[in-house]
Design an enzyme around this catalytic site. Structure first.
Site, PDB file in Angstrom:
ATOM      1  N   HIS A 261       2.058 -11.639  -4.145  1.00 19.18           N
ATOM      2  CA  HIS A 261       1.512 -11.569  -5.732  1.00 19.18           C
ATOM      3  C   HIS A 261       2.795 -11.357  -6.387  1.00 19.18           C
ATOM      4  O   HIS A 261       3.866 -10.547  -6.072  1.00 19.18           O
ATOM      5  CB  HIS A 261      -0.073 -10.591  -5.807  1.00 19.18           C
ATOM      6  CG  HIS A 261      -0.498 -10.504  -6.562  1.00 19.18           C
ATOM      7  ND1 HIS A 261      -0.256 -10.180  -8.017  1.00 19.18           N
ATOM      8  CD2 HIS A 261      -1.270 -11.149  -6.801  1.00 19.18           C
ATOM      9  CE1 HIS A 261      -1.106 -10.668  -9.257  1.00 19.18           C
ATOM     10  NE2 HIS A 261      -2.871 -10.547  -8.060  1.00 19.18           N
ATOM     11  N   ASP A 315      -7.390 -12.628  -1.884  1.00 24.25           N
ATOM     12  CA  ASP A 315      -7.921 -13.724  -1.093  1.00 24.25           C
ATOM     13  C   ASP A 315      -8.100 -13.718   0.222  1.00 24.25           C
ATOM     14  O   ASP A 315      -8.767 -14.610   0.565  1.00 24.25           O
ATOM     15  CB  ASP A 315      -7.173 -15.458  -1.605  1.00 24.25           C
ATOM     16  CG  ASP A 315      -7.425 -15.786  -3.018  1.00 24.25           C
ATOM     17  OD1 ASP A 315      -6.487 -15.598  -4.021  1.00 24.25           O
ATOM     18  OD2 ASP A 315      -8.606 -15.948  -3.154  1.00 24.25           O
TER      19      ASP A 315
END
Ligand code: SDX
Length: 378
Positions: A261, A315
């Site tokens: 991320h 996700d």
């Protein structure tokens, strides 16, 4: 004259001053309007969270009831949009269908009323209400079936699952899906929200703003990762194959979908909550092979990449929950879009309040005073 040096992907460059949400990447903190995501996931619901994000405070009961009532009765889509969707190819990706139909909404509603609070509220209600209907409609229409009409007696999440699966979901499934929507609703200036803001800053209509954002979210490095995670877990096929698969993929310098991320350098707080939801769903049945593979993969990636600050993101577990709720894999990202419409609209409204059209600069790396060479001499 540039105020700061060029940073690829505008990494760590503020593009706005915002009070909608806050992310702290080292401790894994996410707050919507100052309230911790863990609080909202356990005590609130998606529509109340949407109200909080867009209007900036938790609604009183009568405000929430009115908002929820308006959304409930704006769920139907124009028959012309349904007719347009009938022409979409069966093999088309649902994110392309959603982007097209979201933009088509703008054909039916006036464009130039951004200074009218009533217009703003109507656009917010219409987009929140109709996006789920369009996602569910395409799923049925691509197989030649008629779409299912929304049921006004069902709440937001239960109605979406009903339109999708043509049967009323059990309360636990509807609740878990509602929590997933809350978790995906907003995340500061991510790529698709930034697209929404740039489009909003030209004062175009909110339907074009949402269509821009949907197109951006579709990419596999952003919202599209949840679909790729399931494909990856299916490719791995067994717990035993996790480490050999991971080794090979890292050798090829392939990114591991669902990990890493730009901001979080620890496990995404949303991934923690989604993992708990997955465990709750799988408690009901005798476990889930892909969940076991996912847990093993998370462990293996942490061993390999944890020191680089690469951990599971939002996700990674969402696809396992959606699959268990009967949502087809290629609809995982449209489901992400259904939730993120809240954040896109919140930033659209915030951008309009202090608008200045986005127009960054560049560091020119090209040549000067070049000559035009006639084609016969090239
Ligand atoms: C979302 O911004 C948001 O908030 C997004 C989001 C939201 O709610 O809106 O949180 C939703 O988009 C989540 C992310 C979903 N995407 C994926 O899961 C795809 C896989 N992840 C990577 O593509 C990547 O981690 C990004 C795109 C998410 C972040 O990329 P960055 O910050 O640009 O990091 P990078 O590509 O510069 O990588 C830094 C290093 C590199 O290694 P080196 O070249 O320095 O040796 O970390 C490595 C990368 O190769 N790396 C990974 C990796 N992610 C980063 N290596 C393997 N697998 C990964 N997933």
């Amino acid at each position: 004259m540039t105020l700061c040096e060029y940073k690829p992907g505008l990494e760590n460059i503020p593009a706005a001053q915002s009070s909608i949400s806050y992310v702290e990447g080292k401790q894994g903190i996410l707050e919507y309007r100052g309230i911790a995501i863990e609080e909202l996931a356990s005590k609130s619901n998606f529509i109340e969270t949407v109200y909080l994000l867009i209007w900036g405070e938790l609604p009183r009961k009568e405000e929430l009831d009115a908002f929820e009532h308006e959304i409930r009765f704006h769920r139907r889509i124009k028959y012309r949009i349904r007719d347009m969707m009938k022409c979409f190819p069966e093999t088309g990706h649902p994110m392309d269908a959603l982007q097209t139909s979201a933009a088509a909404l703008g054909l039916f509603y006036s464009r130039r009323a951004l200074d009218n609070p009533q217009y703003i509220r109507e656009a917010v209600v219409r987009l929140l209400a109709k996006i789920p209907t369009m996602v569910a409609a395409f799923k049925l229409m691509r197989k030649g079936h008629d779409p299912v009409q929304p049921r006004d007696d069902l709440g937001y999440s239960a109605n979406f699952l009903y339109m999708l699966n043509e049967q009323e979901p059990d309360p636990l499934a509807a609740h878990i899906f509602d929590v997933c929507l809350t978790l995906h609703a907003e995340h500061t200036i991510n790529a698709s929200t930034f697209s929404a803001m740039v489009t909003a800053s030209t004062l175009t209509d909110p339907y074009a703003v949402i269509a821009s954002a949907v197109g951006t979210l579709a990419g596999p490095l952003h919202g599209g990762a949840n679909e790729e995670v399931l494909t990856m877990l299916e490719e791995i096929g067994s717990v035993e194959n996790v480490r050999p698969y991971l080794e090979e993929r890292l050798q090829r310098k392939d990114k591991i979908m669902g990990f890493g991320h730009r901001v979080y350098k620890v496990k995404d707080p949303r991934a923690k909550i989604l993992q708990q939801l997955a465990e709750k769903l799988f408690e009901q049945s005798s476990g889930d092979k892909y969940y076991e593979i996912a847990v093993e993969l998370e462990q293996a990636v942490e061993e390999k990449l944890g020191q680089k600050g690469i951990y599971a993101n939002v996700d990674f577990y969402s696809g396992l929950v959606y699959r268990k709720l009967g949502i087809p894999t290629d609809l995982f990202t449209p489901v992400f879009a259904i939730a993120r419409v809240a954040g896109w609209l919140a930033h659209w409204k915030e951008q309009l309040a202090v608008n200045r059209i986005f127009r960054p600069t560049q560091e020119y790396m090209g040549t000067h005073n070049a000559s035009y060479i006639p084609i016969e001499k090239r």
